[in-house]
Design a protein around this motif. Sequence first.
Motif, mmCIF file in Angstrom:
data_model
loop_
_atom_site.group_PDB
_atom_site.id
_atom_site.type_symbol
_atom_site.label_atom_id
_atom_site.label_comp_id
_atom_site.label_asym_id
_atom_site.label_seq_id
_atom_site.Cartn_x
_atom_site.Cartn_y
_atom_site.Cartn_z
ATOM 1 N N LEU A 84 0.827 -1.208 0.000
ATOM 2 C CA LEU A 84 0.000 0.000 0.000
ATOM 3 C C LEU A 84 0.863 1.261 0.000
ATOM 4 O O LEU A 84 1.787 1.401 0.793
ATOM 5 C CB LEU A 84 -0.922 0.012 1.218
ATOM 6 C CG LEU A 84 -1.984 -1.080 1.255
ATOM 7 C CD1 LEU A 84 -2.685 -1.090 2.611
ATOM 8 C CD2 LEU A 84 -2.997 -0.889 0.139
ATOM 9 N N ARG A 140 -7.214 -0.986 -0.077
ATOM 10 C CA ARG A 140 -6.854 -1.354 -1.445
ATOM 11 C C ARG A 140 -7.579 -0.469 -2.455
ATOM 12 O O ARG A 140 -7.003 -0.049 -3.465
ATOM 13 C CB ARG A 140 -7.197 -2.820 -1.692
ATOM 14 C CG ARG A 140 -6.301 -3.804 -0.953
ATOM 15 C CD ARG A 140 -4.964 -3.924 -1.624
ATOM 16 N NE ARG A 140 -4.038 -4.731 -0.837
ATOM 17 C CZ ARG A 140 -2.755 -4.888 -1.111
ATOM 18 N NH1 ARG A 140 -2.237 -4.284 -2.160
ATOM 19 N NH2 ARG A 140 -1.978 -5.621 -0.355
ATOM 20 N N PRO A 160 -3.140 -6.668 -6.631
ATOM 21 C CA PRO A 160 -3.919 -5.699 -5.851
ATOM 22 C C PRO A 160 -4.903 -6.315 -4.861
ATOM 23 O O PRO A 160 -5.543 -5.586 -4.108
ATOM 24 C CB PRO A 160 -4.686 -4.941 -6.945
ATOM 25 C CG PRO A 160 -4.885 -5.957 -8.020
ATOM 26 C CD PRO A 160 -3.617 -6.776 -8.024
ATOM 27 N N THR A 161 -5.035 -7.651 -4.850
ATOM 28 C CA THR A 161 -6.046 -8.271 -3.982
ATOM 29 C C THR A 161 -5.426 -9.097 -2.861
ATOM 30 O O THR A 161 -6.111 -9.898 -2.222
ATOM 31 C CB THR A 161 -6.984 -9.170 -4.802
ATOM 32 O OG1 THR A 161 -6.230 -10.237 -5.388
ATOM 33 C CG2 THR A 161 -7.680 -8.382 -5.898
#
Length: 248
Positions: A84, A140, A160-161
């Motif tokens: 992040l 996210r 991204p997950t």
Amino acid sequence: MLVQINNLVKEYKDFKAVDLDVLEIKEGEVFGFLGPNGAGKTTTISILSGLYTKFNGSVSIFNKDIRKYSFDIKKDMGVVPQDLALLEDLTAEENVTFFAKLYGLKGAKLKEAVKETLEFVGLWDRRKDFPNKFSGGMKRRLNIACAIVHKPRLIIFDEPTVGIDPQSRNNILDTIKELNKQGSTIIYTSHYMEEVEAICTDICIMDHGKVIAKGSKDEVKALVPKENGEKATLEEVFLHLTGRTLRD
């Protein structure tokens, strides 16, 4: 071609991390970029995003050499990193505003873009909250908002997950589909093959620094014929070509 790679070599002392003859990504694709750990995928992504500038060969994005026109290219590129990239002491709105300003947005266009983007990822009602008040999935989504506020032509999504619940994962996948529908080309990396199956139009598989398979999703699946006439799954193709699963 939106992205054109020719004779790309990246070495670390005696180790050749990347050795790509040709790799092309067309405008409008959702390009699944896959490889087991150590395949060279992360290094290639780092080169495309401008983090690594020392390499042999040529890389062009938007028909511009990435070493000569890195600043211009980045204006039309968004990167959603696996880790992040948020400022914890700024609100959601302030985070997106900060990144929008880095891309040169000002005045009324800046405010409009921030509002539109936070609405797009479903966080406008939480715009005054700080990231530490958010769930993993919401963080996210905020991370994505910071990367897309300037409406980039090319967006790189690097896993991204990771670490989020299934509902948040589906929300992000729907967001990626919509961004592609609106005109953005997507480069997508993941350790979840079901995500790649769901959203990607084209696939590239790397191993030991080289491309070992590339084509449309159906073309890649056809590389491993099955006796019963059914198409192989991407998981089966990946295992057949690399001897490993995507998570290995």
